[in-house]
Design a protein around this motif. Structure first.
Motif, PDB file in Angstrom:
ATOM      1  N   LEU A 163     -38.612  57.206  76.501  1.00 33.91           N
ATOM      2  CA  LEU A 163     -38.876  58.014  75.311  1.00 33.91           C
ATOM      3  C   LEU A 163     -37.969  57.594  74.166  1.00 33.91           C
ATOM      4  N   ARG A 164     -36.719  57.316  74.471  1.00 34.91           N
ATOM      5  CA  ARG A 164     -35.774  56.876  73.435  1.00 34.91           C
ATOM      6  C   ARG A 164     -36.210  55.548  72.807  1.00 34.91           C
ATOM      7  N   ASP A 165     -36.614  54.589  73.643  1.00 33.74           N
ATOM      8  CA  ASP A 165     -37.057  53.296  73.124  1.00 33.74           C
ATOM      9  C   ASP A 165     -38.330  53.429  72.287  1.00 33.74           C
ATOM     10  N   SER A 166     -39.264  54.267  72.763  1.00 39.02           N
ATOM     11  CA  SER A 166     -40.514  54.454  72.026  1.00 39.02           C
ATOM     12  C   SER A 166     -40.270  55.134  70.686  1.00 39.02           C
ATOM     13  N   MET A 167     -39.331  56.077  70.669  1.00 40.74           N
ATOM     14  CA  MET A 167     -39.021  56.762  69.412  1.00 40.74           C
ATOM     15  C   MET A 167     -38.329  55.816  68.434  1.00 40.74           C
ATOM     16  N   LEU A 168     -37.475  54.965  68.947  1.00 43.16           N
ATOM     17  CA  LEU A 168     -36.817  54.002  68.061  1.00 43.16           C
ATOM     18  C   LEU A 168     -37.827  53.033  67.456  1.00 43.16           C
ATOM     19  N   ASP A 169     -38.848  52.673  68.231  1.00 43.71           N
ATOM     20  CA  ASP A 169     -39.907  51.807  67.692  1.00 43.71           C
ATOM     21  C   ASP A 169     -40.674  52.491  66.569  1.00 43.71           C
ATOM     22  N   GLU A 215     -34.750  65.108  58.444  1.00 47.18           N
ATOM     23  CA  GLU A 215     -34.701  64.119  59.518  1.00 47.18           C
ATOM     24  C   GLU A 215     -35.072  64.743  60.863  1.00 47.18           C
ATOM     25  N   SER A 216     -34.636  65.970  61.105  1.00 46.45           N
ATOM     26  CA  SER A 216     -34.976  66.629  62.370  1.00 46.45           C
ATOM     27  C   SER A 216     -36.483  66.836  62.480  1.00 46.45           C
ATOM     28  N   THR A 217     -37.121  67.185  61.370  1.00 45.57           N
ATOM     29  CA  THR A 217     -38.577  67.366  61.372  1.00 45.57           C
ATOM     30  C   THR A 217     -39.291  66.036  61.562  1.00 45.57           C
ATOM     31  N   VAL A 218     -38.765  64.984  60.956  1.00 50.88           N
ATOM     32  CA  VAL A 218     -39.347  63.653  61.130  1.00 50.88           C
ATOM     33  C   VAL A 218     -39.296  63.238  62.593  1.00 50.88           C
ATOM     34  N   LEU A 219     -38.149  63.498  63.242  1.00 54.32           N
ATOM     35  CA  LEU A 219     -37.991  63.113  64.644  1.00 54.32           C
ATOM     36  C   LEU A 219     -38.973  63.850  65.544  1.00 54.32           C
ATOM     37  N   VAL A 220     -39.087  65.156  65.352  1.00 52.54           N
ATOM     38  CA  VAL A 220     -39.906  65.968  66.259  1.00 52.54           C
ATOM     39  C   VAL A 220     -41.392  65.846  65.947  1.00 52.54           C
ATOM     40  N   LYS A 221     -41.759  65.946  64.670  1.00 45.04           N
ATOM     41  CA  LYS A 221     -43.167  66.022  64.295  1.00 45.04           C
ATOM     42  C   LYS A 221     -43.837  64.655  64.225  1.00 45.04           C
ATOM     43  N   HIS A 222     -43.130  63.651  63.775  1.00 44.71           N
ATOM     44  CA  HIS A 222     -43.746  62.341  63.556  1.00 44.71           C
ATOM     45  C   HIS A 222     -43.346  61.322  64.624  1.00 44.71           C
ATOM     46  N   VAL A 223     -42.054  61.144  64.805  1.00 45.19           N
ATOM     47  CA  VAL A 223     -41.581  60.113  65.736  1.00 45.19           C
ATOM     48  C   VAL A 223     -41.876  60.499  67.183  1.00 45.19           C
ATOM     49  N   PHE A 224     -41.520  61.715  67.563  1.00 47.91           N
ATOM     50  CA  PHE A 224     -41.704  62.143  68.955  1.00 47.91           C
ATOM     51  C   PHE A 224     -43.171  62.165  69.356  1.00 47.91           C
ATOM     52  N   SER A 225     -44.016  62.710  68.508  1.00 44.48           N
ATOM     53  CA  SER A 225     -45.436  62.820  68.851  1.00 44.48           C
ATOM     54  C   SER A 225     -46.082  61.455  69.035  1.00 44.48           C
ATOM     55  N   ASN A 226     -45.657  60.461  68.261  1.00 44.27           N
ATOM     56  CA  ASN A 226     -46.241  59.124  68.378  1.00 44.27           C
ATOM     57  C   ASN A 226     -45.624  58.321  69.521  1.00 44.27           C
ATOM     58  N   ALA A 227     -44.508  58.786  70.052  1.00 48.99           N
ATOM     59  CA  ALA A 227     -43.876  58.102  71.177  1.00 48.99           C
ATOM     60  C   ALA A 227     -44.325  58.669  72.514  1.00 48.99           C
ATOM     61  N   LEU A 228     -45.234  59.648  72.481  1.00 44.81           N
ATOM     62  CA  LEU A 228     -45.628  60.315  73.725  1.00 44.81           C
ATOM     63  C   LEU A 228     -46.532  59.459  74.613  1.00 44.81           C
ATOM     64  N   ILE A 229     -47.324  58.571  74.020  1.00 44.94           N
ATOM     65  CA  ILE A 229     -48.302  57.832  74.818  1.00 44.94           C
ATOM     66  C   ILE A 229     -47.630  56.934  75.862  1.00 44.94           C
ATOM     67  N   PRO A 230     -46.722  56.038  75.485  1.00 45.02           N
ATOM     68  CA  PRO A 230     -46.069  55.247  76.539  1.00 45.02           C
ATOM     69  C   PRO A 230     -45.231  56.099  77.481  1.00 45.02           C
ATOM     70  N   THR A 231     -44.655  57.172  76.957  1.00 43.99           N
ATOM     71  CA  THR A 231     -43.857  58.045  77.813  1.00 43.99           C
ATOM     72  C   THR A 231     -44.742  58.787  78.802  1.00 43.99           C
ATOM     73  N   THR A 232     -45.936  59.178  78.371  1.00 46.10           N
ATOM     74  CA  THR A 232     -46.866  59.857  79.271  1.00 46.10           C
ATOM     75  C   THR A 232     -47.243  58.973  80.453  1.00 46.10           C
ATOM     76  N   THR A 233     -47.379  57.680  80.203  1.00 47.70           N
ATOM     77  CA  THR A 233     -47.674  56.748  81.296  1.00 47.70           C
ATOM     78  C   THR A 233     -46.568  56.776  82.338  1.00 47.70           C
ATOM     79  N   VAL A 234     -45.333  56.739  81.879  1.00 49.47           N
ATOM     80  CA  VAL A 234     -44.201  56.773  82.806  1.00 49.47           C
ATOM     81  C   VAL A 234     -44.137  58.107  83.533  1.00 49.47           C
TER      82      VAL A 234
END
Length: 314
Positions: A200-206, A223-242
């Motif tokens: 999740l950390r690697d996907s969010m950094l990407d 920045e906190s809203t960017v992390l949760v609403k935009h970065v986190f939501s878009n990093a869920l797909i590879p994390t969901t696979t794991v």
């Protein structure tokens, strides 16, 4: 979506067919004779041969396999050599403890891994980031059996906080159920937390330097809203696979943990059946694990369309 789901379900048939062949070959080519184990060392060759005939073990391996496959097609996993109970019934009686352990361990994994990954991305330019990388590598490298024995000694014997063996069904009370499963759940979660948090950390950094993230920052979004609403939501797909692979892999991990903590689940059933050379039960349990594994992978694939509306299976 419906057509894709049906195609994937049909694709499971050859996969499970190959799995059944591999399982049957591995089990029946290993040394050991169930008839000899049942009758004991003092049994005569005639008695062993007679019991083998009753159990159908005297038939050629190919005939035994197709007899077993014919029963599977109609939903019959056969009967245990020792208890003579239906294998499906035996598995059904052991599903509860195993699934309970998986739920507890997965809950612990997610409530720790997800907030940790988000926090580390927020503090990505501090000393916490390399410490997290070292900790996640250590967590995924620890053998489960060693950690289990260490926690049993520390929190079950030296400081008796948790029971070191047994299982209490949830019908007897939620607290008792959780009390028995928390320690083995921690063992299973400890190995998976580092993997999921790292992914999740690697996907969010990407996602941090993507255009939609820059646009959100340009609009003055916190920045906190960017992390949760935009970065986190878009990093869920590879994390969901794991996460999906982790859930499926927990079935394999419970084999060791249930044996150490004496939890009467699928894992301990498999170990006991291997010791007794109870072929029908071994085959049924391994096939059941394979079915759960492929179904979870299918569910993960279907979740992609809900996590990202751009994904279509038409």
């Amino acid at each position: 979506m419906l057509n894709y789901t049906l195609r994937r379900l049909l694709a499971l048939i050859p996969v499970l067919f190959i799995v059944s062949i591999i399982v049957f070959m591995i089990i029946h080519l290993t040394p050991g004779n169930p008839a000899f184990l049942i009758l004991g060392e003092d049994s005569s060759p005639e008695a062993v041969a007679q019991l083998e005939q009753q159990l159908g073990l005297d038939k050629p391996k190919v005939v035994q396999y197709f007899d077993w496959l014919r029963k599977i097609i109609v939903g019959d996993l056969g009967e245990s050599i020792y208890s003579e109970e239906p294998v499906s019934q035996i598995i059904a009686e052991r599903i509860g403890p195993t699934f309970s352990l998986m739920i507890v361990s997965m809950f612990l994994t997610l409530i720790i891994a997800i907030p940790t990954a988000i926090f580390i991305v927020w503090k990505r330019n501090t000393v916490l980031d390399p410490l997290f990388l070292s900790g996640s590598l250590l967590g995924t490298s620890i053998p489960e059996f060693w950690l289990a024995l260490l926690l049993v000694l520390g929190l079950g014997v030296t400081i008796p906080i948790f029971p070191v063996a047994g299982y209490a069904p949830i019908t007897d009370g939620l607290l008792g159920w959780l009390h028995h499963l928390l320690l083995p759940g921690i063992v299973l979660a400890a190995v998976e937390i580092g993997l999921i948090a790292r992914m999740l950390r690697d996907s969010m950094l990407d996602s941090m330097n993507q255009d939609y993230t820059k646009t959100a920052r340009g609009k003055g979004v916190k920045e906190s809203t960017v992390l949760v609403k935009h970065v986190f939501s878009n990093a869920l797909i590879p994390t969901t696979t794991v996460i999906g692979l982790t859930v499926a892999g927990l079935l394999g991990g419970t084999v060791i943990i249930e044996t150490i903590f004496t939890i009467p689940g699928i894992g301990q059933l498999l170990i006991d059946s291997i010791h007794r050379r109870d072929y029908p039960v071994i085959q049924g349990v391994v096939l059941f694990i394979a079915i759960v594994y492929v179904i979870i992978n299918l569910i993960v694939d279907l979740l992609y369309a809900f996590l990202d509306p751009r994904i279509r299976y038409d």
